[in-house]
Scaffold this motif. Structure first.
Motif, PDB file in Angstrom:
ATOM      1  N   GLN A   1       0.822  -0.962   0.084  1.00 55.27           N
ATOM      2  CA  GLN A   1      -0.190   0.032  -0.044  1.00 55.27           C
ATOM      3  C   GLN A   1       0.898   1.547  -0.280  1.00 55.27           C
ATOM      4  O   GLN A   1       1.123   1.177   0.748  1.00 55.27           O
TER       5      GLN A   1
ATOM      6  N   ASN B   1      -3.154   6.072   3.704  1.00 52.85           N
ATOM      7  CA  ASN B   1      -3.396   5.084   2.128  1.00 52.85           C
ATOM      8  C   ASN B   1      -3.345   6.177   1.429  1.00 52.85           C
ATOM      9  O   ASN B   1      -4.206   6.813   0.901  1.00 52.85           O
TER      10      ASN B   1
ATOM     11  N   THR C   1      -3.402   0.188  -3.605  1.00 51.34           N
ATOM     12  CA  THR C   1      -2.921  -1.269  -3.368  1.00 51.34           C
ATOM     13  C   THR C   1      -2.834  -1.968  -4.122  1.00 51.34           C
ATOM     14  O   THR C   1      -3.188  -2.215  -4.991  1.00 51.34           O
TER      15      THR C   1
END
Length: 150
Positions: free
Chosen positions: A6, A136, A141
């Motif tokens: 991530q 994030n 991801t």
């Protein structure tokens, strides 16, 4: 080996209310290991992670790697990445390597990543109950399995 990476603007790992790892711009790497994993998997995966162009350049295009941005990394062992969920509602972790196999491979992966990045890679603690916090960025991801190289 299987990883979930991530892209983060910050991430940390806390164990028993003690922060053991903390980074800013870079990657949080969740690593799952199986018995069949080898040094070849480690080298291939480390190279892929450090050179994957998933960071934005000056034109806001994902064209830079972790190495290019001089980014940081946290590697966290996570046996649950190899959960089998086909039958029933309780995941089976039978494919995940036991600690006597997994720990040396995890440590070798971290060392290889440090070599490829040219800097220290922070870690969680193998087998510990960890609290992982992240922001994030993107969100970006990506899942990579060293057994699916082609």
């Amino acid at each position: 080996m299987k990883v979930v990476i991530q892209r983060v603007t910050k991430a940390s790992v806390t164990i028993e209310r003690q922060k053991v790892a903390s980074i800013n711009n870079g990657l949080l790497i969740l690593l799952g290991i199986v018995n069949e994993d080898t040094a070849e998997d480690i080298k291939w995966l480390s190279n892929k992670i450090t050179n994957l162009r998933i960071f934005n350049d000056e034109n806001d295009v994902m064209n830079r790697s972790l190495k290019d941005i001089n980014g940081e990394a946290i590697a966290v062992s996570q046996f649950t990445l190899h959960a089998a969920t086909k039958k029933g509602n309780r995941p089976s972790y039978i494919k995940a390597a036991k600690p006597d196999v997994a720990i040396p491979l995890y440590e070798a992966f971290v060392k290889q990543l440090e070599t490829d990045l040219g800097k220290t890679v922070q870690t969680g603690e193998f087998g510990a109950d960890m609290k992982v916090e992240l922001l994030n960025d993107g969100p970006v991801t990506i899942i990579i399995d060293s057994k699916n190289k082609e």
